[in-house]
Enzyme design. Structure first.
Site, PDB file in Angstrom:
ATOM      1  N   GLU A 198       0.686  -1.023  -0.186  1.00 53.12           N
ATOM      2  CA  GLU A 198       0.161  -0.283  -0.085  1.00 53.12           C
ATOM      3  C   GLU A 198       1.290   1.489  -0.107  1.00 53.12           C
ATOM      4  O   GLU A 198       1.686   1.749   0.701  1.00 53.12           O
ATOM      5  CB  GLU A 198      -0.570  -0.120   1.112  1.00 53.12           C
ATOM      6  CG  GLU A 198      -1.827   1.361   1.559  1.00 53.12           C
ATOM      7  CD  GLU A 198      -2.639   2.081  -0.438  1.00 53.12           C
ATOM      8  OE1 GLU A 198      -3.318   0.927  -0.266  1.00 53.12           O
ATOM      9  OE2 GLU A 198      -2.332   2.860  -0.001  1.00 53.12           O
ATOM     10  N   LYS A 252     -20.701   9.193   4.052  1.00 53.93           N
ATOM     11  CA  LYS A 252     -21.422   9.382   5.414  1.00 53.93           C
ATOM     12  C   LYS A 252     -21.110   9.430   6.563  1.00 53.93           C
ATOM     13  O   LYS A 252     -22.448  10.061   6.909  1.00 53.93           O
ATOM     14  CB  LYS A 252     -21.254   7.091   4.855  1.00 53.93           C
ATOM     15  CG  LYS A 252     -22.179   6.790   4.084  1.00 53.93           C
ATOM     16  CD  LYS A 252     -21.525   6.439   2.627  1.00 53.93           C
ATOM     17  CE  LYS A 252     -21.615   7.969   1.725  1.00 53.93           C
ATOM     18  NZ  LYS A 252     -21.169   6.823   0.678  1.00 53.93           N
ATOM     19  N   VAL A 274     -24.046   9.701  -8.257  1.00 54.07           N
ATOM     20  CA  VAL A 274     -23.830   9.396  -6.573  1.00 54.07           C
ATOM     21  C   VAL A 274     -22.929   9.908  -5.920  1.00 54.07           C
ATOM     22  O   VAL A 274     -23.702  10.564  -5.116  1.00 54.07           O
ATOM     23  CB  VAL A 274     -23.508   7.821  -6.828  1.00 54.07           C
ATOM     24  CG1 VAL A 274     -23.622   7.285  -5.309  1.00 54.07           C
ATOM     25  CG2 VAL A 274     -23.891   7.115  -7.842  1.00 54.07           C
ATOM     26  N   HIS A 314     -45.091  -4.148  12.673  1.00 52.63           N
ATOM     27  CA  HIS A 314     -45.817  -2.925  12.747  1.00 52.63           C
ATOM     28  C   HIS A 314     -45.836  -2.095  13.955  1.00 52.63           C
ATOM     29  O   HIS A 314     -45.452  -2.689  14.996  1.00 52.63           O
ATOM     30  CB  HIS A 314     -47.115  -3.052  12.946  1.00 52.63           C
ATOM     31  CG  HIS A 314     -48.610  -2.092  12.856  1.00 52.63           C
ATOM     32  ND1 HIS A 314     -48.444  -0.762  12.068  1.00 52.63           N
ATOM     33  CD2 HIS A 314     -48.612  -1.692  13.981  1.00 52.63           C
ATOM     34  CE1 HIS A 314     -48.960   0.394  12.162  1.00 52.63           C
ATOM     35  NE2 HIS A 314     -49.284  -0.383  13.297  1.00 52.63           N
TER      36      HIS A 314
HETATM   37  P1  FAD Z   1      -9.901   1.861  -3.530  1.00 52.77           P
HETATM   38  O1  FAD Z   1     -10.494   1.995  -2.312  1.00 52.77           O
HETATM   39  O2  FAD Z   1      -9.221   3.602  -4.532  1.00 52.77           O
HETATM   40  O3  FAD Z   1      -8.002   1.541  -2.712  1.00 52.77           O
HETATM   41  C1  FAD Z   1      -6.448   1.729  -4.048  1.00 52.77           C
HETATM   42  C2  FAD Z   1      -5.571   1.514  -2.638  1.00 52.77           C
HETATM   43  O4  FAD Z   1      -4.884   0.777  -3.393  1.00 52.77           O
HETATM   44  C3  FAD Z   1      -5.245   3.246  -2.549  1.00 52.77           C
HETATM   45  O5  FAD Z   1      -5.488   2.766  -0.694  1.00 52.77           O
HETATM   46  C4  FAD Z   1      -4.415   2.993  -3.148  1.00 52.77           C
HETATM   47  O6  FAD Z   1      -3.453   4.184  -2.348  1.00 52.77           O
HETATM   48  C5  FAD Z   1      -3.787   2.094  -3.561  1.00 52.77           C
HETATM   49  N1  FAD Z   1      -2.745   2.018  -4.136  1.00 52.77           N
HETATM   50  C6  FAD Z   1      -2.496   2.647  -5.754  1.00 52.77           C
HETATM   51  N2  FAD Z   1      -1.851   1.957  -6.428  1.00 52.77           N
HETATM   52  C7  FAD Z   1      -1.157   1.623  -5.324  1.00 52.77           C
HETATM   53  C8  FAD Z   1       0.240   1.083  -6.629  1.00 52.77           C
HETATM   54  N3  FAD Z   1       1.115   1.205  -7.263  1.00 52.77           N
HETATM   55  N4  FAD Z   1       1.294   0.575  -5.120  1.00 52.77           N
HETATM   56  C9  FAD Z   1       0.356   0.599  -3.312  1.00 52.77           C
HETATM   57  N5  FAD Z   1      -0.814   1.054  -3.567  1.00 52.77           N
HETATM   58  C10 FAD Z   1      -1.154   1.157  -4.335  1.00 52.77           C
HETATM   59  N6  FAD Z   1     -18.559   2.473  -2.718  1.00 52.77           N
HETATM   60  C11 FAD Z   1     -20.157   2.412  -1.531  1.00 52.77           C
HETATM   61  O7  FAD Z   1     -19.934   0.858  -2.039  1.00 52.77           O
HETATM   62  N7  FAD Z   1     -20.457   3.112  -1.038  1.00 52.77           N
HETATM   63  C12 FAD Z   1     -20.668   4.215  -0.916  1.00 52.77           C
HETATM   64  O8  FAD Z   1     -20.995   4.818  -0.137  1.00 52.77           O
HETATM   65  C13 FAD Z   1     -19.451   5.110  -1.568  1.00 52.77           C
HETATM   66  N8  FAD Z   1     -18.933   6.200  -0.970  1.00 52.77           N
HETATM   67  C14 FAD Z   1     -18.369   6.773  -1.717  1.00 52.77           C
HETATM   68  C15 FAD Z   1     -18.209   8.029  -1.920  1.00 52.77           C
HETATM   69  C16 FAD Z   1     -17.302   9.386  -2.111  1.00 52.77           C
HETATM   70  C17 FAD Z   1     -16.626  10.387  -2.111  1.00 52.77           C
HETATM   71  C18 FAD Z   1     -16.597   8.453  -3.225  1.00 52.77           C
HETATM   72  C19 FAD Z   1     -14.987   8.679  -3.752  1.00 52.77           C
HETATM   73  C20 FAD Z   1     -16.032   6.526  -3.390  1.00 52.77           C
HETATM   74  C21 FAD Z   1     -17.647   6.074  -2.956  1.00 52.77           C
HETATM   75  N9  FAD Z   1     -17.719   4.352  -2.851  1.00 52.77           N
HETATM   76  C22 FAD Z   1     -18.897   4.043  -1.587  1.00 52.77           C
HETATM   77  C23 FAD Z   1     -16.651   4.295  -3.867  1.00 52.77           C
HETATM   78  C24 FAD Z   1     -15.272   3.210  -2.911  1.00 52.77           C
HETATM   79  O9  FAD Z   1     -14.286   4.220  -2.421  1.00 52.77           O
HETATM   80  C25 FAD Z   1     -14.634   2.556  -3.874  1.00 52.77           C
HETATM   81  O10 FAD Z   1     -15.574   1.087  -4.845  1.00 52.77           O
HETATM   82  C26 FAD Z   1     -13.692   1.598  -3.395  1.00 52.77           C
HETATM   83  O11 FAD Z   1     -12.914   2.814  -2.585  1.00 52.77           O
HETATM   84  C27 FAD Z   1     -12.459   0.922  -4.331  1.00 52.77           C
HETATM   85  O12 FAD Z   1     -12.029  -0.557  -3.575  1.00 52.77           O
HETATM   86  P2  FAD Z   1     -10.651  -0.712  -4.824  1.00 52.77           P
HETATM   87  O13 FAD Z   1     -10.302  -1.362  -3.246  1.00 52.77           O
HETATM   88  O14 FAD Z   1     -10.826  -1.284  -5.731  1.00 52.77           O
HETATM   89  O15 FAD Z   1     -10.273   0.779  -4.763  1.00 52.77           O
HETATM   90  P1  AMP Z   2     -20.728   9.209 -11.189  1.00 53.05           P
HETATM   91  O1  AMP Z   2     -19.537   8.231 -11.984  1.00 53.05           O
HETATM   92  O2  AMP Z   2     -22.095   8.368 -10.248  1.00 53.05           O
HETATM   93  O3  AMP Z   2     -20.034   9.339 -10.116  1.00 53.05           O
HETATM   94  O4  AMP Z   2     -21.502  10.762 -11.660  1.00 53.05           O
HETATM   95  C1  AMP Z   2     -20.384  11.606 -12.537  1.00 53.05           C
HETATM   96  C2  AMP Z   2     -22.226  11.992 -12.673  1.00 53.05           C
HETATM   97  O5  AMP Z   2     -20.819  13.422 -14.025  1.00 53.05           O
HETATM   98  C3  AMP Z   2     -22.604  11.228 -14.443  1.00 53.05           C
HETATM   99  O6  AMP Z   2     -23.806  11.118 -14.525  1.00 53.05           O
HETATM  100  C4  AMP Z   2     -21.585  12.895 -15.729  1.00 53.05           C
HETATM  101  O7  AMP Z   2     -23.225  12.504 -16.578  1.00 53.05           O
HETATM  102  C5  AMP Z   2     -21.623  13.343 -15.187  1.00 53.05           C
HETATM  103  N1  AMP Z   2     -20.888  14.496 -15.995  1.00 53.05           N
HETATM  104  C6  AMP Z   2     -19.026  13.922 -16.437  1.00 53.05           C
HETATM  105  N2  AMP Z   2     -19.215  14.856 -17.360  1.00 53.05           N
HETATM  106  C7  AMP Z   2     -19.254  15.707 -16.257  1.00 53.05           C
HETATM  107  C8  AMP Z   2     -18.755  17.558 -17.387  1.00 53.05           C
HETATM  108  N3  AMP Z   2     -17.970  17.808 -17.775  1.00 53.05           N
HETATM  109  N4  AMP Z   2     -20.237  18.315 -16.524  1.00 53.05           N
HETATM  110  C9  AMP Z   2     -20.883  18.012 -15.388  1.00 53.05           C
HETATM  111  N5  AMP Z   2     -21.608  16.570 -15.751  1.00 53.05           N
HETATM  112  C10 AMP Z   2     -20.394  15.495 -15.660  1.00 53.05           C
END
Ligand code: FAD
Ligand code: AMP
Length: 465
Positions: free
Chosen positions: A33, A50, A181, A444
């Site tokens: 990581e 959240k 989202v 209920h």
């Molecule tokens: P990530 O969580 O992106 O983790 C990847 C990790 O790999 C990172 O820690 C990074 O530092 C590390 N990394 C990358 N490249 C390297 C490398 N070369 N070497 C070492 N380490 C590396 N999902 C939900 O299900 N529910 C939610 O409510 C939700 N809310 C969200 C709100 C926000 C604002 C955002 C941005 C995302 C949200 N998501 C939510 C999406 C969710 O965060 C992602 O789907 C999830 O984190 C994906 O997990 P992952 O392990 O694939 O990647």
């Molecule tokens: P999500 O992939 O759920 O995070 O959604 C991203 C949203 O951004 C989608 O609804 C896209 O249609 C919207 N989006 C992408 N590019 C643009 C842009 N240039 N201006 C406004 N909305 C955008």
């Protein structure tokens, strides 16, 4: 000599779930990581976002306490948000979770290696020039916010979710670019805590134009607009221009062009996989032109034998719990077991806006497009006693079922839709008949009665429907 059974690159939900599940099955695991374990979700995604949404909930409740007969002993009775304190609380939650995860990894004897992992052409993982030998590799490098030319984030005026989830200050006026989202959740928080919020979305519809049943998206848009979010759909935005007082943002919609002045622009136009410069192609791991690692979703195997990929770096729904499920599929494949692949058409989706939106399975439009003859029944929360008691009667339950057949999709918008989804997710994936679910008792008074009523309606009879 092979040191590990599996080396995982990336410690987000995909990577840490693979490490924990693999270790619980007796595999020797190394987890590489480059930043903090927990990845996007724990550090700058799901969890902090959240926590802010919960703050917005408390803010709404406090400012409407009078509706429940609760009045302040002294003072005006209105409450304001202290975003420094909100940020402290959020950091406390994140730190506890990251600490707990680190402890869990240690107890399972997962070796956490700090640094940036890259693939070498012979398919090994190298960290700062040090090769880590393992029988299998799992790529879980996740995703990062996309940007638009002219909207490069500086962390203050132009920001992404990476900044907004952990910020200790609130803008007075904000433009959220993108009504997906992430954009919708931030717009909901900002609006509810009193920020002058404008949402600009490129597609028609304005809020959640892709994903949920559009009846739910319209209901959410209506609720946000009623609370003060200015929503512009079909909008083309031009890069912001800095002024003495903030930034001016010009945009065009089918009805004309306009300009707004804001203090901050939050770019929330989606996320891109982290795959560039990590040696994937050179190691024989196929990557799409958009940067997603190509996998066989039956096993999560990439095009290079022994190398797997999971989570946001593959082109499946970008959700933490999907990453968890894919981690289990990858580890079972490595163990030589036959995993049950993720059914991506029936995963649970939740948008934690106010009101919450949650669904699993086919929308009405998708079911029709797939050629199903369908039946639909709905139940509005305005008829539900518990919704009245908690003071949140906006929203509905919408069930899409095959005519005289199983439930194809369940769509919820309203109070605690996130928690109500569990029963419905099960029903969709069990391919239950609506009348089977309707025959089960729902307590209920409860919000879940709205689900029971909608299911019962498929029998042609009803109680309160
Ligand atoms: P990530 O969580 O992106 O983790 C990847 C990790 O790999 C990172 O820690 C990074 O530092 C590390 N990394 C990358 N490249 C390297 C490398 N070369 N070497 C070492 N380490 C590396 N999902 C939900 O299900 N529910 C939610 O409510 C939700 N809310 C969200 C709100 C926000 C604002 C955002 C941005 C995302 C949200 N998501 C939510 C999406 C969710 O965060 C992602 O789907 C999830 O984190 C994906 O997990 P992952 O392990 O694939 O990647
Ligand atoms: P999500 O992939 O759920 O995070 O959604 C991203 C949203 O951004 C989608 O609804 C896209 O249609 C919207 N989006 C992408 N590019 C643009 C842009 N240039 N201006 C406004 N909305 C955008």
């Amino acid at each position: 000599m092979t040191d590990y059974d599996v080396v995982v690159i990336g410690g987000g939900p995909g990577g840490y779930a693979a490490a924990l599940y693999g270790a619980s099955a007796g595999l020797r695991i190394a987890l590489v990581e480059g930043d903090a374990v927990g990845g996007t979700c724990l550090n700058r995604g799901c969890i902090p976002a959240k926590a802010q949404l919960q703050t917005a909930e408390v803010f709404r409740t406090a400012n409407h306490a009078g509706d429940f007969g609760i009045n302040p002993v002294d003072g005006s009775g209105t409450f304001s948000a202290d975003w420094g304190k909100v940020s402290e609380r959020t950091t406390g939650i994140v730190d506890r979770l990251v600490g707990g995860l680190s402890g869990l990894l240690k107890r399972r004897k997962v070796e956490v290696i700090r640094g940036r992992g890259v693939l070498t052409p012979n398919g090994e993982v190298s960290v700062d020039g040090q090769a880590i030998a393992a029988k299998s590799v799992i790529i879980a490098t996740g995703s990062e916010p996309k940007s638009i030319p002219g909207f490069e984030a500086d962390g203050e005026r132009v920001v992404t979710s990476d900044h907004s989830t952990r910020s200790g200050t609130l803008p007075k006026r904000v433009a959220v670019i993108g009504g997906g989202v992430i954009g919708a959740e931030f717009a909901s928080v900002f609006t509810d805590v009193g920020v002058d919020t404008t949402l600009l979305e490129a597609l028609p519809g304005g809020v959640l134009p892709i994903g949920p049943d559009q009846e739910l998206a319209r209901t959410l848009a209506k609720s946000l607009a009623a609370r003060g979010t200015k929503i512009h759909a079909d909008a083309r935005v031009s890069p912001p221009e800095r002024t003495a007082n903030g930034m001016v943002l010009a945009y065009e919609t089918p009805t004309g062009s306009d300009k707004i002045e804001v203090d901050q622009v939050l770019v929330a136009i989606g996320r891109a996989p982290v795959s560039a410069g990590l040696g994937f192609a050179e190691a024989g791991v196929e990557v799409t032109d958009r940067g997603f690692v190509v996998v066989d979703t039956n096993t999560m195997a990439t095009s290079r034998p022994g190398i797997y990929a999971i989570g946001d770096v593959v082109e499946t729904p970008g959700l933490a719990h999907v990453a968890y499920a894919e981690a289990i599929v990858a580890i079972k494949s490595i163990l030589g077991e036959t995993p049950v692949p993720v059914d991506y058409t029936r995963v649970p989706w939740v948008v934690y806006t106010h009101p919450e939106v949650a669904w699993a399975g086919l929308t009405e439009a998708e079911a029709k497009e797939a050629g199903f003859e369908i039946d639909i029944h709905k139940y509005k929360f305005s008829g539900n006693g518990r919704a009245m008691i908690i003071g949140e009667t906006d929203g509905l339950v919408k069930i899409v079922a095959q005519k005289n057949g199983p439930i194809l999709g369940v769509h919820l918008i309203g109070p605690w839709a996130s928690e109500l989804l569990a029963e419905n997710y099960l029903a969709v994936n069990w391919q239950a008949l609506p009348e089977e679910v309707g025959a089960f008792i729902h307590p209920h008074p409860s919000l879940s009665e709205a689900v029971g009523e909608a299911m019962l309606a498929f029998t042609g009879r009803s109680l309160h429907g």
